[in-house]
Scaffold this motif. Sequence first.
Motif, PDB file in Angstrom:
ATOM      1  N   GLU A  52       0.837  -1.201   0.000  1.00  0.00           N
ATOM      2  CA  GLU A  52       0.000   0.000   0.000  1.00  0.00           C
ATOM      3  C   GLU A  52       0.872   1.251   0.000  1.00  0.00           C
ATOM      4  N   ALA A  53       1.925   1.233   0.814  1.00  0.00           N
ATOM      5  CA  ALA A  53       2.844   2.374   0.846  1.00  0.00           C
ATOM      6  C   ALA A  53       3.515   2.560  -0.515  1.00  0.00           C
ATOM      7  N   TRP A  54       3.938   1.447  -1.110  1.00  0.00           N
ATOM      8  CA  TRP A  54       4.590   1.513  -2.425  1.00  0.00           C
ATOM      9  C   TRP A  54       3.680   2.169  -3.456  1.00  0.00           C
ATOM     10  N   ASP A  55       2.412   1.739  -3.464  1.00  0.00           N
ATOM     11  CA  ASP A  55       1.458   2.242  -4.456  1.00  0.00           C
ATOM     12  C   ASP A  55       1.043   3.686  -4.197  1.00  0.00           C
ATOM     13  N   SER A  56       1.282   4.179  -2.978  1.00  0.00           N
ATOM     14  CA  SER A  56       0.850   5.542  -2.666  1.00  0.00           C
ATOM     15  C   SER A  56       2.009   6.502  -2.415  1.00  0.00           C
ATOM     16  N   GLY A  57       3.195   6.125  -2.920  1.00  0.00           N
ATOM     17  CA  GLY A  57       4.303   7.071  -2.878  1.00  0.00           C
ATOM     18  C   GLY A  57       5.662   6.508  -2.551  1.00  0.00           C
ATOM     19  N   ALA A  58       5.714   5.376  -1.830  1.00  0.00           N
ATOM     20  CA  ALA A  58       7.002   4.848  -1.375  1.00  0.00           C
ATOM     21  C   ALA A  58       7.861   4.305  -2.507  1.00  0.00           C
ATOM     22  N   GLY A  59       7.238   4.057  -3.660  1.00  0.00           N
ATOM     23  CA  GLY A  59       8.017   3.594  -4.799  1.00  0.00           C
ATOM     24  C   GLY A  59       9.041   4.618  -5.268  1.00  0.00           C
ATOM     25  N   LYS A  60       8.841   5.873  -4.870  1.00  0.00           N
ATOM     26  CA  LYS A  60       9.763   6.942  -5.262  1.00  0.00           C
ATOM     27  C   LYS A  60      10.780   7.263  -4.161  1.00  0.00           C
ATOM     28  N   TRP A  61      10.692   6.573  -3.030  1.00  0.00           N
ATOM     29  CA  TRP A  61      11.598   6.843  -1.909  1.00  0.00           C
ATOM     30  C   TRP A  61      12.962   6.198  -2.129  1.00  0.00           C
ATOM     31  N   THR A  62      13.898   6.623  -1.302  1.00  0.00           N
ATOM     32  CA  THR A  62      15.180   5.926  -1.223  1.00  0.00           C
ATOM     33  C   THR A  62      14.985   4.651  -0.405  1.00  0.00           C
ATOM     34  N   THR A  63      15.910   3.714  -0.563  1.00  0.00           N
ATOM     35  CA  THR A  63      15.832   2.483   0.227  1.00  0.00           C
ATOM     36  C   THR A  63      15.944   2.785   1.713  1.00  0.00           C
ATOM     37  N   ALA A  64      16.734   3.779   2.069  1.00  0.00           N
ATOM     38  CA  ALA A  64      16.887   4.147   3.482  1.00  0.00           C
ATOM     39  C   ALA A  64      15.558   4.594   4.081  1.00  0.00           C
TER      40      ALA A  64
END
Length: 214
Positions: free
Chosen positions: A128-140
Amino acid sequence: MSRCYARQRLGFVAALTGLIASVGLLNGPAASAALPTPVSAATARSYLSSLTVATENHTGYNRDLFPLWITVSGTCNTRETVLERDGTNVVTDSSCAATSGSWYSPYDGATWTAASDLDIDHLVPLAEAWDSGAGKWTTARRQAFANDLTRPQLLAVTDNVNQAKGDQDPATWVPSRSAYVCTYVRAWVQVKYYYGLSVDSAEKSALQGYLANC
């Protein structure tokens, strides 16, 4: 130095040492911290109104990009830390694995005495996080999200209940124990707000409905 004075000095040192030890115990960390309390319903409603509404692109996610169960202290990782925090009379071995204790699952009201019956739920699931923005985050940042002990994001719950929840948001899943629903949605909004994650329209509508009754 007289023997009398020496005995007095030794007695003073012993008393001082005991005092220091007792102060250290008083000021030392608690054996187990409490699960973070979510923001109030009013604050959650305010947070929700500011979240970006966007359609989620369910293209799948790479779980390996969310490094899980990092070391928290000594030999204890995040999972073991949550188990000790959320349990009662938890006993651990030298590797920090829980060998006994009692755990109450707030989602369904069940009580367990074996750590193997529990999952550590990511309240806002990783997908859910990935689909709502976390896909653009750094791995950290994804690692920080996946191991967050500061926000009400991680908790020990019945394993098959967590598995039934899967990656669903509150539009399609909330805890079966109605007394916990308000706490759950307040926590959901708090986590999404803190991490700047979006909500889809059905999710926002469901959250508004639940929060109106909190």
